[in-house]
Design a protein around this motif. Structure first.
Motif, PDB file in Angstrom:
ATOM      1  N   THR A 248       0.836  -1.204   0.000  1.00 40.82           N
ATOM      2  CA  THR A 248       0.000   0.000   0.000  1.00 40.82           C
ATOM      3  C   THR A 248       0.867   1.248   0.000  1.00 40.82           C
ATOM      4  N   ASP A 249       1.911   1.248   0.817  1.00 40.71           N
ATOM      5  CA  ASP A 249       2.850   2.376   0.829  1.00 40.71           C
ATOM      6  C   ASP A 249       3.533   2.530  -0.530  1.00 40.71           C
ATOM      7  N   TYR A 250       3.835   1.381  -1.149  1.00 42.95           N
ATOM      8  CA  TYR A 250       4.505   1.389  -2.458  1.00 42.95           C
ATOM      9  C   TYR A 250       3.638   2.074  -3.515  1.00 42.95           C
ATOM     10  N   VAL A 251       2.355   1.692  -3.603  1.00 46.28           N
ATOM     11  CA  VAL A 251       1.502   2.283  -4.627  1.00 46.28           C
ATOM     12  C   VAL A 251       1.156   3.733  -4.282  1.00 46.28           C
ATOM     13  N   GLN A 252       1.048   4.063  -2.993  1.00 45.55           N
ATOM     14  CA  GLN A 252       0.776   5.448  -2.610  1.00 45.55           C
ATOM     15  C   GLN A 252       1.954   6.358  -2.914  1.00 45.55           C
ATOM     16  N   ALA A 253       3.144   5.759  -3.064  1.00 41.67           N
ATOM     17  CA  ALA A 253       4.326   6.531  -3.453  1.00 41.67           C
ATOM     18  C   ALA A 253       4.466   6.633  -4.974  1.00 41.67           C
ATOM     19  N   GLY A 254       3.490   6.097  -5.695  1.00 38.50           N
ATOM     20  CA  GLY A 254       3.505   6.180  -7.161  1.00 38.50           C
ATOM     21  C   GLY A 254       3.951   4.918  -7.849  1.00 38.50           C
ATOM     22  N   GLY A 255       4.122   3.813  -7.086  1.00 34.83           N
ATOM     23  CA  GLY A 255       4.507   2.556  -7.697  1.00 34.83           C
ATOM     24  C   GLY A 255       3.404   1.980  -8.564  1.00 34.83           C
ATOM     25  N   ASP A 256       3.774   1.313  -9.649  1.00 34.86           N
ATOM     26  CA  ASP A 256       2.817   0.753 -10.602  1.00 34.86           C
ATOM     27  C   ASP A 256       2.816  -0.767 -10.519  1.00 34.86           C
ATOM     28  N   LEU A 257       1.691  -1.377 -10.908  1.00 37.70           N
ATOM     29  CA  LEU A 257       1.522  -2.824 -10.779  1.00 37.70           C
ATOM     30  C   LEU A 257       1.169  -3.471 -12.109  1.00 37.70           C
ATOM     31  N   PHE A 258       1.759  -4.639 -12.334  1.00 38.15           N
ATOM     32  CA  PHE A 258       1.396  -5.529 -13.435  1.00 38.15           C
ATOM     33  C   PHE A 258       0.905  -6.814 -12.781  1.00 38.15           C
ATOM     34  N   ILE A 259      -0.397  -7.108 -12.903  1.00 37.16           N
ATOM     35  CA  ILE A 259      -1.015  -8.194 -12.130  1.00 37.16           C
ATOM     36  C   ILE A 259      -1.608  -9.223 -13.083  1.00 37.16           C
ATOM     37  N   THR A 260      -1.282 -10.492 -12.841  1.00 41.86           N
ATOM     38  CA  THR A 260      -1.968 -11.583 -13.542  1.00 41.86           C
ATOM     39  C   THR A 260      -2.700 -12.440 -12.516  1.00 41.86           C
ATOM     40  N   VAL A 261      -3.868 -12.902 -12.881  1.00 44.41           N
ATOM     41  CA  VAL A 261      -4.620 -13.851 -12.050  1.00 44.41           C
ATOM     42  C   VAL A 261      -5.045 -15.006 -12.947  1.00 44.41           C
ATOM     43  N   SER A 262      -4.999 -16.202 -12.403  1.00 39.95           N
ATOM     44  CA  SER A 262      -5.366 -17.395 -13.158  1.00 39.95           C
ATOM     45  C   SER A 262      -6.659 -17.980 -12.614  1.00 39.95           C
ATOM     46  N   TYR A 263      -7.416 -18.668 -13.470  1.00 42.03           N
ATOM     47  CA  TYR A 263      -8.679 -19.262 -13.007  1.00 42.03           C
ATOM     48  C   TYR A 263      -8.427 -20.372 -11.991  1.00 42.03           C
ATOM     49  N   THR A 264      -7.195 -20.875 -11.903  1.00 43.96           N
ATOM     50  CA  THR A 264      -6.878 -21.917 -10.921  1.00 43.96           C
ATOM     51  C   THR A 264      -6.407 -21.340  -9.591  1.00 43.96           C
ATOM     52  N   ASP A 265      -6.234 -20.019  -9.512  1.00 44.78           N
ATOM     53  CA  ASP A 265      -5.790 -19.412  -8.251  1.00 44.78           C
ATOM     54  C   ASP A 265      -6.878 -19.517  -7.188  1.00 44.78           C
ATOM     55  N   PRO A 266      -6.487 -19.632  -5.915  1.00 50.21           N
ATOM     56  CA  PRO A 266      -7.500 -19.672  -4.842  1.00 50.21           C
ATOM     57  C   PRO A 266      -8.227 -18.343  -4.720  1.00 50.21           C
ATOM     58  N   ASP A 267      -9.473 -18.408  -4.270  1.00 45.70           N
ATOM     59  CA  ASP A 267     -10.275 -17.197  -4.112  1.00 45.70           C
ATOM     60  C   ASP A 267     -10.111 -16.575  -2.723  1.00 45.70           C
ATOM     61  N   GLU A 268      -9.561 -17.328  -1.780  1.00 42.12           N
ATOM     62  CA  GLU A 268      -9.422 -16.831  -0.413  1.00 42.12           C
ATOM     63  C   GLU A 268      -8.067 -16.152  -0.219  1.00 42.12           C
ATOM     64  N   ASN A 271      -6.166 -10.240   1.617  1.00 39.48           N
ATOM     65  CA  ASN A 271      -5.269  -9.083   1.584  1.00 39.48           C
ATOM     66  C   ASN A 271      -4.861  -8.720   0.154  1.00 39.48           C
ATOM     67  N   PHE A 272      -4.643  -9.719  -0.675  1.00 36.06           N
ATOM     68  CA  PHE A 272      -4.394  -9.411  -2.084  1.00 36.06           C
ATOM     69  C   PHE A 272      -5.625  -8.756  -2.696  1.00 36.06           C
ATOM     70  N   TYR A 273      -6.811  -9.263  -2.370  1.00 40.36           N
ATOM     71  CA  TYR A 273      -8.033  -8.681  -2.921  1.00 40.36           C
ATOM     72  C   TYR A 273      -8.233  -7.251  -2.434  1.00 40.36           C
ATOM     73  N   ALA A 274      -7.803  -6.963  -1.207  1.00 42.29           N
ATOM     74  CA  ALA A 274      -7.877  -5.586  -0.718  1.00 42.29           C
ATOM     75  C   ALA A 274      -7.001  -4.670  -1.558  1.00 42.29           C
ATOM     76  N   LEU A 275      -5.819  -5.169  -1.952  1.00 42.62           N
ATOM     77  CA  LEU A 275      -4.942  -4.395  -2.839  1.00 42.62           C
ATOM     78  C   LEU A 275      -5.595  -4.230  -4.204  1.00 42.62           C
ATOM     79  N   TYR A 276      -6.191  -5.307  -4.719  1.00 42.29           N
ATOM     80  CA  TYR A 276      -6.841  -5.233  -6.027  1.00 42.29           C
ATOM     81  C   TYR A 276      -7.972  -4.211  -6.032  1.00 42.29           C
ATOM     82  N   ARG A 277      -8.705  -4.136  -4.927  1.00 36.74           N
ATOM     83  CA  ARG A 277      -9.854  -3.230  -4.888  1.00 36.74           C
ATOM     84  C   ARG A 277      -9.432  -1.761  -4.936  1.00 36.74           C
ATOM     85  N   LEU A 278      -8.177  -1.483  -4.607  1.00 35.84           N
ATOM     86  CA  LEU A 278      -7.690  -0.104  -4.776  1.00 35.84           C
ATOM     87  C   LEU A 278      -7.793   0.319  -6.238  1.00 35.84           C
TER      88      LEU A 278
END
Length: 482
Positions: A248-268, A271-278
């Motif tokens: 969170t500090d990283y992105v608030q400082a202007g950091g950028d993200l490249f995110i991949t999610v797979s259909y086989t990844d767990p849904d639970e 904390n990652f989902y909290a980051l995604y919701r930003l």
């Protein structure tokens, strides 16, 4: 009689000596001319595509070099590339900062150790070009594949070799090994993300585009550098509260993200989902499948989606150039924001058709991929571009895609535009282009001669034999009585 014989022998010896001197002078002239041609680049390129001729971009690069570069052209016996050799001679002749030599791995196996900084000794083969700058410690290894330009033929459904990229590949490699700094990408690790074995192809592709890659473990390395984008590649374990705060500090400082999610990844992964919701999205559980009747929307089978690429800041150049053909082998849909947020901008970059549907294939579910009556239907967002402005004024960008296989397989880079998408997204997140020289490829196939008016060639071909016959008669008639 003896005097006469002596005179003949002396004259013969003199003639022999003169012949030998003449032959020696011819040999020396040829050797000197060959040396001067190679040293001062006096050879002329008469090939139809000027494949060994340097362009302005290369000449400017070589004239501005301040660091020494050593190149090793590794060939197996009998497989020397004459075009590459001629081009290397021109590079060496242009500047004293470049030298090269022809090598053979069986006679000089130490070249494998020399290229170890490239990250993979297997890149050094019996036919390759090793480019090394001792001052920066960087090495680039080029193989035959780096010299080939392929263009997709939609009518034939396959890629064809359409050009040669000798000059572009070599010049960009020189720029890579001598540059003061390189565009960087960071890869998050420690949460079951794709490991180094899985991302080898992707990392090689980015490295060949002159990116500097590093892995970041939040527990051992601390927070990522906000000056370089962070790749979060399909994690399977959640962030701790401390790690979530670091990101969170990283992105608030202007950091950028490249995110991949797979259909086989767990849904639970709360904390990652909290980051995604930003960035206004959440992965939707299940596998996206296309309507079987829409044969233009999938490749060979319905899980292999051919998405529609939409115009965004990251994909606009690709759409305009027609570089939009992709295959998502097993994709997950992304939920887009339903509430207004003035600090957030989200745009769909890849989309399925309206006939697509989602099947949940987890434990306790049917394994059938056929459409069911209660399946959620499309269109679905398969990739997003997002940008959030934080209270301090820092702007953080993100690219999110519901598939990772498109970046992990050589076939995808060869037969789709996955590589072009990866570089465009990286450039979008960096805010600046990677090391890339404006050097056009040389045509691989000579264009056919097209004659718009066939009358002139026909007349010429008819008159030539007649002219020969007339001349023959003119010469033979005065001699008929001889």
């Amino acid at each position: 009689m003896k005097k006469k014989l002596h005179r003949k022998l002396r004259q013969g010896a003199l003639n022999t000596a003169l012949c030998l001197l003449c032959a020696a002078a011819c040999v020396l002239t040829v050797v000197a001319a060959d040396y001067l041609e190679s040293k001062y680049d006096w050879q002329l390129d008469y090939s139809f595509n000027n494949i060994t001729t340097q362009g302005e971009a290369t000449e400017n690069l070589l004239d501005s070099l301040t660091r020494d570069v050593r190149m090793y052209a590794v060939f197996s016996d009998g497989s020397e590339d004459s075009q590459l050799i001629a081009l290397l001679n021109r590079y060496q002749a242009r500047t004293p900062h470049i030298t090269w030599s022809q090598e053979n791995l069986t006679r000089n196996p130490l070249l494998l150790q020399l290229a170890s900084s490239y990250g993979d000794d297997s890149a050094v083969t019996s036919d390759c070009l090793i480019i090394r700058c001792e001052e920066t410690g960087r090495t680039r290894v080029l193989t035959a594949e780096d010299y080939i330009e392929r263009t997709y033929d939609f009518e034939q459904g396959m890629y064809r070799i359409t050009g040669w990229q000798y000059e572009k590949s070599i010049s960009e490699a020189i720029l890579y090994v001598t540059a003061d700094s390189l565009p960087r990408m960071q890869l998050l690790s420690g949460h079951g993300e794709l490991d180094e074995a899985s991302t080898t192809v992707m990392e090689d592709y980015l490295t060949s585009a002159n990116y500097d890659l590093s892995r970041v473990n939040l527990l051992t390395d601390g927070a990522p550098d906000p000056e370089a984008p962070l790749m979060i590649l399909s994690p399977t374990k959640d962030l701790s509260e401390t790690e979530l705060q670091m990101l969170t500090d990283y992105v608030q400082a202007g950091g950028d993200l490249f995110i991949t999610v797979s259909y086989t990844d767990p849904d639970e992964l709360p904390n990652f989902y909290a980051l995604y919701r930003l960035y206004g999205f959440e992965p939707i559980p299940g596998l996206v499948l296309e309507d079987e009747a829409r044969t233009d929307a999938y490749y060979e089978s319905i899980p292999n989606l051919i998405p529609t690429m939409l115009t965004t800041d990251a994909t606009g150049t690709l759409v305009a150039g027609g570089y939009d053909w992709l295959i998502l082998a097993g994709a997950r849909a992304l939920e887009t924001p339903t509430q207004q947020d003035s600090a957030l901008s989200v745009y769909v970059a890849l989309e399925s058709t309206e006939g697509a549907y989602i099947r949940t294939l987890g434990a306790g579910s049917t394994v059938s991929i056929e459409r069911q009556a209660d399946d959620r239907t499309g269109p679905f967002a398969l990739a997003l571009c997002a940008s959030r402005v934080f209270d301090g004024g820092q702007n953080s960008r993100a690219f999110i895609i519901g598939n990772d296989s498109m970046f992990l397989d050589n076939w995808m880079y060869a037969y789709t535009y996955s590589g072009e998408l990866l570089l465009q997204v990286s450039q979008y997140l960096q805010g600046k282009p990677p090391v890339d020289l404006d050097i056009l490829s040389r045509p691989a196939v000579r264009q056919q001669l097209n004659v718009s008016n066939v009358a002139a060639p026909v007349v010429l071909l008819t008159l030539l034999p007649m002219l020969v016959a007339v001349l023959a008669v003119a010469v033979l008639l005065p001699r008929r009585h001889l």
